[in-house]
Structure formats: structure tokens, C-alpha cells
Design an enzyme around this catalytic site. Sequence first.
Site, short mmCIF file in Angstrom:
data_model
loop_
_atom_site.label_atom_id
_atom_site.label_comp_id
_atom_site.label_asym_id
_atom_site.label_seq_id
_atom_site.Cartn_x
_atom_site.Cartn_y
_atom_site.Cartn_z
N CYS A 57 50.75 58.61 -27.66
CA CYS A 57 51.28 58.47 -26.30
C CYS A 57 50.86 57.13 -25.71
O CYS A 57 49.71 56.72 -25.82
CB CYS A 57 50.77 59.60 -25.41
SG CYS A 57 51.57 61.18 -25.74
N HIS A 58 51.81 56.45 -25.06
CA HIS A 58 51.53 55.15 -24.46
C HIS A 58 50.84 55.32 -23.10
O HIS A 58 51.27 56.15 -22.30
CB HIS A 58 52.84 54.37 -24.25
CG HIS A 58 53.53 53.98 -25.51
ND1 HIS A 58 54.31 54.87 -26.21
CD2 HIS A 58 53.55 52.82 -26.20
CE1 HIS A 58 54.79 54.26 -27.28
NE2 HIS A 58 54.35 53.02 -27.31
N ASP A 79 39.90 79.69 -17.80
CA ASP A 79 38.44 79.53 -17.72
C ASP A 79 37.87 80.13 -16.44
O ASP A 79 36.79 80.75 -16.45
CB ASP A 79 38.10 78.04 -17.80
CG ASP A 79 36.61 77.79 -17.71
OD1 ASP A 79 35.88 78.25 -18.62
OD2 ASP A 79 36.17 77.14 -16.74
N GLU A 91 53.30 64.11 -20.89
CA GLU A 91 52.36 64.12 -19.77
C GLU A 91 52.54 65.39 -18.93
O GLU A 91 51.55 66.01 -18.52
CB GLU A 91 52.56 62.87 -18.90
CG GLU A 91 52.00 61.60 -19.50
CD GLU A 91 52.82 61.04 -20.66
OE1 GLU A 91 52.31 60.12 -21.33
OE2 GLU A 91 53.94 61.51 -20.91
#
Length: 303
Positions: free
Chosen positions: A63-64, A113, A99
Site C-alpha cells: 500500500c502506498h 477487545d 484503507e
Amino acid sequence: MVDITHKHSTLRIAKAEARVLVSAQSTIDAIKNNEVPKGDVFAMSRAAGLLGVKKTPELLPDCHPMPIEHTDISYEIDGLEIIISVLVKTIYKTGVEVEAMHGASVVALNIYDMLKPIDKGVEIGCIRLLQKKGGKSDFTKRFRKGIKAHVVVCSDSIAAGDKEDKAGHAIMDVLKSYAVEIIEYRVVPDDKSSIKSEFENAVDAKTDLLIYTGGTGVSPRDSTPDVIMPLLDKEMPGVMEAARSYGQDRTPYAMLSRGVAGIKDNTLVLTLPGSTKGAQESMDALFPSLLHIFGVLKGARHD
């Protein structure tokens, strides 16, 4: 990483979804009443999701890194299921699908969590891309079919057989990739009468697109723009400004091109540099978005 130096920065939008399933209504009530021991589930998970979006290229090697210019994280509760939506926007050369999906994943993991102390049956369900916008694929869908092109190479040395044409073939390769039909390919010397003759032939044949390569510099024989400009009905200066701007980001010599663009009897005419690199970069700058013009011109053409 994949080379994206040839791409344009455009508005890129992606929306992703993740789902978290809890095992009891009491868990949902605890979230709504802010009674989860670890704190405000939605607020903390939103913060985690924002970090997840920003840090995507640090964790996924292909990924850039890119500027993230907007992220929105929202929730919907449907029975025992929490539906997470992550919207990401940027103006950049590549999309933000990963993203958005990574952000949604991190939100789901943070919810898991925070809930695990009170619910041992929490499950993370489907993580998927809902929407993707921006880039060439979006624009390509809008073009009409059946566009026909005439490509002219202006070069004394190529016309004499002393040099091989590469620029013209590079132009045609790009056109073919967008399903543009090449109906004529000609090599002519840097001769004003030959340049004008090709122009007249293409316009008379009602060709959609006429592209010249070569003769746009400042040497004594470079005359393609000088011949073409007086023949146009309408000049389109923004087209070549875009090509020169794109080229200038890659070489300091792009500003030396005198190329012009315009319309003659609903034929779009472009005059591009004669170097292979200059022609290729001009095509990368202008296509496929320039093909949008043919939807406008179609209604005006009289067959």
C-alpha cells in the site's frame, strides 16, 4: 510497490463495512448505556479506526503512503449485530479501498477487545468493500463506443525510412486500450502541405479524433501547430495545458512543446510531441478523460 508515477491525482472515495455479532441483548444495552468496563465502545473504536486508516501502509507492504483527507466512521445496531461503516476520501493517484477496509477491521477488532470481558461469544463477521469511486475505471464507463481515430506522424527522417516510428505506435497502443478504432495511420514529412492534406482528409471523412505527433518544437521545420491552428473552428487551450503540466512534473523540457488542440467540424484534433516519451506522457495526461468530449460532440455531428 506498483509504479503509480504515470497516474493522475483524482478524487478517490471508498466505503467499507464490518459486522460484529454479540451473543446477548445485555451486551448491546451495556454499549448503549456506556456501562462497558473498558469505556465508551463506539468512541474508542472510532479513534482506533482512524489510526487504522492512517497506518494502513505501515502494515500492508504494497500500500502506498498517501494523504487521508477525510474519514467518517458510523455505527448501526440491528438486533445483536453492530454494523460498522467507514468512508475514506482523498485526492491522490491511487484508491483508498484497502484503507477503508483496514479501518473497518480495526474498529471491529477494538469492539471485540472491549466487549470480551462481558461477552465471550462476540464474533467478527463480514468485512467488505461497499463502494469505490475515482480513477480511470470510473471515467471509462462514461464513454460512447465506436470512436474512430486518424494518427499522423510528422517526421522527415521517419518518412525517409531513416528512423523507426515509435511515438505513433505508442499513441495507437493507448487508443486501442480504450477501444478506439484506428482507421488511418500515416507518416508524412515535416511539410506544411502534407500536414494540411492529412487534416483535410480526416475532417472530410468525419473522423472523430485526429492526432499528430511531431513538429511541435521550435526548430525551423517544426510547423505542425502553425498549420493546424488557423484551420480549427475552436481552440481548446486547456487540453494542451494539462498535457504540458503533466509532462513538466516529469521533465523540465515539456514546456518547450507548442502543441495545440481544438475542434474542426466535430473532429477533435491534437498535436503532440514527436518524441516517444513526450507522446506517451501526453496520452497518459489526456486519456481516457478526454474521450468524454465525444459524448458532447455526438449530438452535433451530421452524418
